[in-house]
Design an enzyme around this catalytic site. Structure first.
Site, PDB file in Angstrom:
ATOM      1  CG  ASP A 138       6.552  10.689   5.764  1.00  0.00           C
ATOM      2  OD1 ASP A 138       6.022  11.650   5.412  1.00  0.00           O
ATOM      3  OD2 ASP A 138       6.571   9.643   5.716  1.00  0.00           O
ATOM      4  CG  ASP A 151       1.659  10.691   7.988  1.00  0.00           C
ATOM      5  OD1 ASP A 151       1.212  10.364   6.865  1.00  0.00           O
ATOM      6  OD2 ASP A 151       2.383  10.819   7.224  1.00  0.00           O
TER       7      ASP A 151
END
Length: 179
Positions: A138, A151
């Protein structure tokens, strides 16, 4: 009246487009979003790992490297294997649904869903610490949580799928009559 092979006579049809057209759109969306996710993760590992956050929009958006063992907001960190198996099931389900696509919105939504699920699954399979237990890369920091392109694809997939379902439009492009 008989429709040409793959053509629909339903009123929700997009101007005679064939199932192949929708499957192709689904595939292109999935491949492009997955490629974008994987390329940005490689760049994030190379350029952001071990560095301080880089502010893009002060207080709103920055680039922060993080390895996430769990799901959204790092929840379920102890269930990485379960999350991997769920992602595999989602991918199989979406791929099996694709031949029934007769709606542009569903094709885009399911393409994004597949890309998002696969994007994070690839990390879980191939990244440390172990296959099916790998940590997801991330790097897009929204101040409240840190995510990635997969995401974003999953978020837009959810919005599109909810919108199509709310409007009563099925995968096959037919509209459900509301009473």
């Amino acid at each position: 009246m008989q429709a040409a092979r793959g053509a629909s006579l339903s009123p929700g049809d997009d101007h005679g487009a064939t199932t192949r057209t929708y499957v192709r759109l689904f595939t292109v969306v999935a491949v492009v979003a997955l490629a974008l996710d994987q390329v940005t993760k490689v760049v994030a590992v190379e350029k952001l790992q071990g560095r301080e956050s880089i502010e893009i929009i002060p207080g709103l958006l920055s680039l922060t490297f993080l390895r996430n063992p769990g799901a959204a907001l790092s929840t379920g960190a102890g269930f990485t294997l379960v999350l991997s198996l769920i992602a595999i099931a989602v991918c199989i389900g979406v791929i099996r649904a694709a031949p029934r696509l007769r709606d542009k919105g569903w094709a885009i939504g399911l393409g994004l869903l597949l890309a998002g699920a696969l994007g994070n699954l690839v990390d879980r399979i191939f990244r440390e610490p172990a296959p099916l237990k790998g940590h997801v890369v991330d790097f897009i920091d929204y101040g409240v949580f840190v995510g990635n392109v997969a995401d974003i694809a999953l978020t837009f997939a959810a919005l599109i799928i909810i919108w199509r379902a709310w409007r009563g439009i099925g995968l096959d492009g037919t509209r459900e009559e509301k009473s």
